[in-house]
Design a protein around this motif. Sequence first.
Motif, PDB file in Angstrom:
ATOM      1  N   LYS A 154       0.831  -1.204   0.000  1.00 55.99           N
ATOM      2  CA  LYS A 154       0.000   0.000   0.000  1.00 55.99           C
ATOM      3  C   LYS A 154       0.861   1.247   0.000  1.00 55.99           C
ATOM      4  N   GLU A 155       0.450   2.215  -0.789  1.00 50.80           N
ATOM      5  CA  GLU A 155       1.196   3.461  -0.880  1.00 50.80           C
ATOM      6  C   GLU A 155       1.186   4.161   0.476  1.00 50.80           C
ATOM      7  N   LYS A 156       2.331   4.636   0.903  1.00 48.36           N
ATOM      8  CA  LYS A 156       2.427   5.320   2.184  1.00 48.36           C
ATOM      9  C   LYS A 156       1.906   6.752   2.050  1.00 48.36           C
ATOM     10  N   THR A 157       1.075   7.142   3.012  1.00 48.04           N
ATOM     11  CA  THR A 157       0.471   8.485   2.981  1.00 48.04           C
ATOM     12  C   THR A 157       0.586   9.120   4.364  1.00 48.04           C
ATOM     13  N   PRO A 158       1.778   9.497   4.783  1.00 47.39           N
ATOM     14  CA  PRO A 158       1.946  10.050   6.136  1.00 47.39           C
ATOM     15  C   PRO A 158       1.183  11.348   6.354  1.00 47.39           C
ATOM     16  N   ASP A 205      -2.479  10.485   6.754  1.00 49.70           N
ATOM     17  CA  ASP A 205      -2.668   9.802   8.038  1.00 49.70           C
ATOM     18  C   ASP A 205      -2.649  10.798   9.200  1.00 49.70           C
ATOM     19  N   GLU A 217      -2.341  13.369  -1.039  1.00 48.57           N
ATOM     20  CA  GLU A 217      -1.252  13.328  -0.069  1.00 48.57           C
ATOM     21  C   GLU A 217      -0.510  14.660   0.017  1.00 48.57           C
TER      22      GLU A 217
END
Length: 245
Positions: A171-175, A178, A216
């Motif tokens: 899964k693509e990271k979306t800090p 989040d 993002e």
Amino acid sequence: MKKLLAILGAVGLTATGASSVVACDKSDKDSTEISQLTFVDGKSVKDLEALMIKDKIADGKVVADSVATPDMTGDPSWFNLDQAGQQESEPILALFQETKDFKNSMDQDGNILAYTFTVEAKQGATEITLILNKMEGKVEMPQEGEQVKVPPLTVMAKQVIQLTQPDGGDKEKTPNLDALKAKIAEAKEIEQGKKTADAFQKLQDAITTAEKVTDETAASDALTALNKAIDDFNNSADETTPDSK
């Protein structure tokens, strides 16, 4: 087409190959006619994996090293076969924008155009190199006691493919998103208390605006704006009452 399939199966476009044909000239030429393979809209790595032999990957990793094949770059045994034991390359070709219109063919004069996919991979890796091979030229039918001669395979494209990871590992990271979602949840817990209705409404409006953000990059600015709205609310004057005058 049956004649084509028989020749392709013999030359090694199947899982096993045979010894009834030889290449006209062995060739190590890499034509690399296609610089990149990109999935068509609606298709992804999962669709490619669905066409692979099930025991080749497990838990998003390569089970065993690919096996080198004579007169061919990569291992052709990674993909599902039809009832005759031949690789069904056209469903794989259809996954990619650059190859979706490619078809295997051979005319009455023995001129052949055929494609096959092979793989290079290392045990434990989370990626494979997908290789598109092409055979193009004239098949020389044998005289008695001779072998069928076919054109050599050349490499048209090589593409590194990241395997699907279990439990959302791919899964693509979306800090930023989040962090924004966490801040929205925190803001929703804030009560009006002694603050004015106008100040509280401005905070609610800021929360609504933040909830609409799905990008993002935009989430970073949205988080800054929401933090400011919370600070503005907390620092706003309390509502005055007759008793407080």
